[in-house]
Each structure stands twice: as structure tokens, then as C-alpha cells.
Design a protein around this motif. Structure first.
Motif, mmCIF file in Angstrom:
data_model
loop_
_atom_site.group_PDB
_atom_site.id
_atom_site.type_symbol
_atom_site.label_atom_id
_atom_site.label_comp_id
_atom_site.label_asym_id
_atom_site.label_seq_id
_atom_site.Cartn_x
_atom_site.Cartn_y
_atom_site.Cartn_z
ATOM 1 N N THR A 98 0.861 -1.178 0.000
ATOM 2 C CA THR A 98 0.000 0.000 0.000
ATOM 3 C C THR A 98 0.895 1.224 0.000
ATOM 4 O O THR A 98 1.871 1.297 0.761
ATOM 5 C CB THR A 98 -0.914 0.048 1.242
ATOM 6 O OG1 THR A 98 -1.766 -1.086 1.207
ATOM 7 C CG2 THR A 98 -1.763 1.298 1.261
ATOM 8 N N LEU A 100 1.164 5.158 0.800
ATOM 9 C CA LEU A 100 0.500 6.072 1.723
ATOM 10 C C LEU A 100 1.049 7.491 1.627
ATOM 11 O O LEU A 100 2.225 7.687 1.309
ATOM 12 C CB LEU A 100 0.682 5.579 3.165
ATOM 13 C CG LEU A 100 0.197 4.159 3.441
ATOM 14 C CD1 LEU A 100 1.051 3.489 4.477
ATOM 15 C CD2 LEU A 100 -1.241 4.186 3.876
ATOM 16 N N THR A 101 0.203 8.469 1.972
ATOM 17 C CA THR A 101 0.624 9.868 2.051
ATOM 18 C C THR A 101 1.332 10.113 3.378
ATOM 19 O O THR A 101 1.369 9.235 4.248
ATOM 20 C CB THR A 101 -0.581 10.821 1.975
ATOM 21 O OG1 THR A 101 -1.385 10.633 3.153
ATOM 22 C CG2 THR A 101 -1.411 10.601 0.724
ATOM 23 N N GLN A 103 0.255 11.801 5.739
ATOM 24 C CA GLN A 103 -0.771 11.727 6.777
ATOM 25 C C GLN A 103 -1.238 10.290 7.021
ATOM 26 O O GLN A 103 -2.096 10.047 7.861
ATOM 27 C CB GLN A 103 -1.982 12.591 6.409
ATOM 28 C CG GLN A 103 -1.695 14.086 6.381
ATOM 29 C CD GLN A 103 -0.940 14.509 5.110
ATOM 30 O OE1 GLN A 103 -1.012 13.869 4.067
ATOM 31 N NE2 GLN A 103 -0.193 15.608 5.207
ATOM 32 N N VAL A 105 -2.746 8.393 4.744
ATOM 33 C CA VAL A 105 -3.912 8.089 3.913
ATOM 34 C C VAL A 105 -3.472 7.182 2.765
ATOM 35 O O VAL A 105 -2.535 7.504 2.030
ATOM 36 C CB VAL A 105 -4.540 9.386 3.353
ATOM 37 C CG1 VAL A 105 -5.698 9.076 2.423
ATOM 38 C CG2 VAL A 105 -4.973 10.298 4.494
ATOM 39 N N PRO A 106 -4.139 6.027 2.593
ATOM 40 C CA PRO A 106 -3.777 5.138 1.492
ATOM 41 C C PRO A 106 -4.095 5.772 0.133
ATOM 42 O O PRO A 106 -5.184 6.281 -0.077
ATOM 43 C CB PRO A 106 -4.658 3.902 1.710
ATOM 44 C CG PRO A 106 -5.124 3.990 3.121
ATOM 45 C CD PRO A 106 -5.156 5.436 3.463
ATOM 46 N N LEU A 107 -3.111 5.730 -0.763
ATOM 47 C CA LEU A 107 -3.304 6.227 -2.126
ATOM 48 C C LEU A 107 -3.762 5.105 -3.044
ATOM 49 O O LEU A 107 -4.693 5.255 -3.827
ATOM 50 C CB LEU A 107 -2.011 6.826 -2.668
ATOM 51 C CG LEU A 107 -1.530 8.102 -1.991
ATOM 52 C CD1 LEU A 107 -0.093 8.400 -2.392
ATOM 53 C CD2 LEU A 107 -2.445 9.248 -2.375
#
Length: 150
Positions: A98, A100-101, A103, A105-107
Motif C-alpha cells: 500500500t 501512503l501519504t 498523513q 492516507v492510502p493512495l
């Protein structure tokens, strides 16, 4: 001939790297025996003469942890991952990551197939997608163990 195969997959292993090069965690180095619950039943044979099965049965290949070697970035839109094959034969694994950003958050989630020799190591790259998406990636995280395909 009737065959029943049951595999109980338990456990979770995740490793990840962030863009700053730090480890965000680690991968479990322990292995699990996933072939303990496999059974095969063969019927037939002559009455009173005993029956046997011919040929050999191969145990299902064990899954293995995914290790994130490097994460994707705007300049390099791929995560590099590796697996260590715990099996006595060459196996192809499906590894999932995964992206992620900052923060968390999953992209997106992506996967690749990696072939590793018996008791050897295999490496693969997983593309995050386009350059705009790659520019948002801060951390790459292995989702679960790499699944043995054969």
C-alpha cells in the motif's frame, strides 16, 4: 478420488519504509507452518489386498513476509520489495504494497509476482501508477505476507 485441502492462514506481517529512509516498522522473521492441516483421501483398491496410492504428494508452499527495500517517490515511481523463500523448491509469490501519504492516507494498493529459488531470495518492483500519484507517496507498507502461488 476425493481430495480435501484446507489451509488455515493466520497472522499478519507488515514492513514499511518512508521517504525519509526510516523504518516505520519491521517484518516478522518467524515462519508459520501452513501445511499442517492439508489432508488427502484416496479411495478404491482391491478388497482384501490392501490399497496404496502411487506417486508423491507435494506439500503446499509456505507464504513468507514481504520486506520493503525502498519506497516510491516522484523521481522513482516504484517500491522495491523482497521475499525470502522458506520452501524446498522454487516458488512464485504475490507481494502486496500500500502506498501512503505523509498523513497515512492510502493512495493505492498494488501487487507483483516474485519468483525465488528454494531457500533463496527474490526481488521485485511495484509501480505506484502515474508520476502525479508517485509525488504524493511518503510511505510504502507491506499489507500481508506474500502468498505462495505454487
Amino acid at each position: 478420488m476425493t481430495a480435501t485441502v484446507v489451509m488455515a492462514l493466520t497472522g499478519f506481517s507488515a514492513g514499511h519504509k518512508n521517504r525519509d529512509g526510516g523504518d516505520g516498522g519491521g517484518c516478522s522473521s518467524s515462519s508459520q507452518d501452513h501445511d499442517g492441516s492439508s489432508t488427502s483421501t484416496t479411495g478404491g483398491g482391491s478388497s482384501g489386498s490392501g490399497s496404496g496410492s502411487s506417486g508423491s504428494t507435494q506439500k503446499p508452499a509456505q507464504d513468507t513476509p514481504v520486506i520493503v527495500v525502498s519506497c516510491a517517490s516522484a523521481g522513482d515511481p516504484y517500491a522495491t520489495v523482497k521475499v525470502q523463500n522458506p520452501n524446498d523448491r522454487k516458488v512464485t509469490f504475490t507481494a502486496y504494497v500500500t502506498f501512503l501519504t505523509r498523513q497515512g492516507v492510502p493512495l493505492t494498493e498494488r501487487s507483483t509476482q516474485i519468483t525465488a529459488p528454494a531457500h533463496g531470495e527474490g526481488t521485485g518492483q511495484i509501480a505506484v501508477g502515474d508520476d502525479a500519484l508517485a509525488a504524493q507517496v511518503f510511505r510504502c507498507q507491506a499489507l500481508r505476507q506474500a502468498e505462495a502461488m505454487n
